[in-house]
Design an enzyme around this catalytic site. Sequence first.
Site, PDB file in Angstrom:
ATOM      1  N   GLY A  73      30.175  -9.248   7.998  1.00 24.17           N
ATOM      2  CA  GLY A  73      30.093 -10.683   8.196  1.00 24.17           C
ATOM      3  C   GLY A  73      29.526 -11.362   6.967  1.00 24.17           C
ATOM      4  N   GLY A 122      30.775  -6.412  10.723  1.00 25.96           N
ATOM      5  CA  GLY A 122      31.714  -7.314  11.388  1.00 25.96           C
ATOM      6  C   GLY A 122      33.127  -6.770  11.436  1.00 25.96           C
ATOM      7  N   GLU A 145      23.464  -1.669   9.238  1.00 20.73           N
ATOM      8  CA  GLU A 145      22.591  -2.842   9.386  1.00 20.73           C
ATOM      9  C   GLU A 145      21.101  -2.544   9.290  1.00 20.73           C
ATOM     10  OE1 GLU A 145      26.538  -3.900  10.967  1.00 20.73           O
ATOM     11  OE2 GLU A 145      25.210  -2.190  11.275  1.00 20.73           O
ATOM     12  N   ASP A 153      25.298  -4.800  15.586  1.00 24.46           N
ATOM     13  CA  ASP A 153      25.712  -5.793  16.575  1.00 24.46           C
ATOM     14  C   ASP A 153      27.229  -5.821  16.715  1.00 24.46           C
ATOM     15  OD1 ASP A 153      26.017  -6.915  14.001  1.00 24.46           O
ATOM     16  OD2 ASP A 153      25.774  -8.958  14.755  1.00 24.46           O
TER      17      ASP A 153
END
Length: 356
Positions: A73, A122, A145, A153
């Site tokens: 992301g 992402g 992450e 996530d």
Amino acid sequence: MAKGKTNILTDQVHIHTHGKVGHISLNRPKALHALTLDMCHAISAALTKWANDDAVEAIILDHAEGRGFCAGGDINLLRKSALEDNGKTGREFFHDEYQLNHQMMTYAKPIVCFMDGITMGGGVGIAMPAKFRVATENTRFAMPETGIGLFPDVGGGWHLSRLGGRLGQFLALTGARMDGAECLWAGIATHYLPSDMLADAKARITANPSRISGILSELPGSPPEARIEKNADKIMKHFASDRIEEIIASLDAGESDWAVKERDTLGTKSPQTCKVALRQLAESAQMTDFADNMRMEYRIASRVLVLPDFAEGVRAVIVDKTHDPKWTPPIPEDVSDELLDAIFAPLPDNEEWKPL
């Protein structure tokens, strides 16, 4: 333009139809196709349109050029938000990105994702919901992450907790990279093809979208040996606990070079988000509705985004590239259950995440 024809061309994502197939191609090659909010919105809008278009039977998701499928992301946007607007813009990004993840996960028409290159963060979030996930020799899959003070996530809790053999916990904590053969072995990918066969595969799917499974299975593409299989027993043993302190102790007691290497790797990660990730996966594993998982992950993201480790992790790893983050707290033992409870706690009703 013919009825039912979609042809959207933007700088960041190409969206069009070929016959009975909708085609989404990520197009930010200089950023390894990392997702922006505009990209998420464009993809979501196309999927919404095609969901109600009987002329579209299947979706192809890939990247237009370059060596990434999707590297993640918009990390710089998230860090800027953490530093400048108390996470407001970052929360908006997470909210809508997670809506796209859920939309894809519950999509009625088959999606074929070609994970030909870097598939991280992402990128994992838009690849894993696809019914067909094609890895190649170029695939590099990771959820890195915890190295920047975030957590796996975009549905990572759901996907990783279901891999079995504690592989998901290992990937979430260490950020280890898996190649295409390893992705196929682990069930992250459903098929493996050499990259020089992808154009043929896409052409065949476009010509006959009702035969996707058969097309991907009949094309010749034997993957090499999955290297991670040799370490599966070590992963199962050393990453068996849902407590990071016990995992570290197990690796400390291990005598193999592998255990030493993974122990050193964990020493570079945020203790706070390692604890978050283990709890996230444990709770995700008990859930039966992907929307519940995304609601939980949005709660976590809303809090973790503005805690010190995220801005510091991005500074050390991505901005300054000094790889010397000063984590807060600095050791797992100082990450309290009270802090974790606060990170996972429900948001006010008007701030909770909701599906599209």
